[in-house]
Design an enzyme around this catalytic site. Sequence first.
Site, PDB file in Angstrom:
ATOM      1  CB  CYS A  54      -1.018  -0.150   1.262  1.00  9.71           C
ATOM      2  SG  CYS A  54      -1.720  -1.604   1.262  1.00  9.71           S
ATOM      3  CD  GLU A  56      -2.389   3.837   2.634  1.00  7.65           C
ATOM      4  OE1 GLU A  56      -1.849   3.297   2.691  1.00  7.65           O
ATOM      5  OE2 GLU A  56      -3.638   4.290   3.045  1.00  7.65           O
ATOM      6  CB  CYS A  90      -2.256   1.267   6.228  1.00  8.86           C
ATOM      7  SG  CYS A  90      -1.893   0.283   4.721  1.00  8.86           S
TER       8      CYS A  90
END
Length: 133
Positions: A54, A56, A90
């Site tokens: 991801c 993040e 995340c």
Amino acid sequence: MDPIETLFTAAAAARANAYAPYSGFAVGAAIRTPSGAIFSGANVENASYPVGTCAEAGAIAAMVAAGETRIAEILIIGDGEALVTPCGACRQRIREFAQEDAEIHIAGPNGVRASFTIAELLPQAFGPAIVKP
Ligand SMILES: O=c1ccn([C@H]2C[C@H](O)[C@@H](CO)O2)c(=O)[nH]1
Ligand SMILES: [Zn+2]
């Protein structure tokens, strides 16, 4: 520039480089640390789908590689109408480094749509204080 605008610009620049050939869903993230430094990341997908990471996670990795471990603010830019809030994994990653009052800004391509605290997104969290002696 307004601090949120600076974060938005950094996240948008990272998002423009997202590697998302499988989902077609580009995400960018940018973190501001208490020192004022900004670290960004984009999602990086993989032919072996579960290996993708991801946006993040990329921004957090850049922050840690630069020697910083506190998130003052994080801004995430997704796509479409729905709020692209961080996935469960995340939220846990952000929790590790988020200051108590850290804001998580959720943006679309045209700007911030909503802001949350990590306690709102991950209540009753398992965090560092539980593990660290
Ligand atoms: O907050 C989010 C949500 C999704 N994605 C990525 C993972 C995958 O590459 C694509 C579709 O889920 O978006 C992120 O990077 N951050
Ligand atoms: Zn995620």
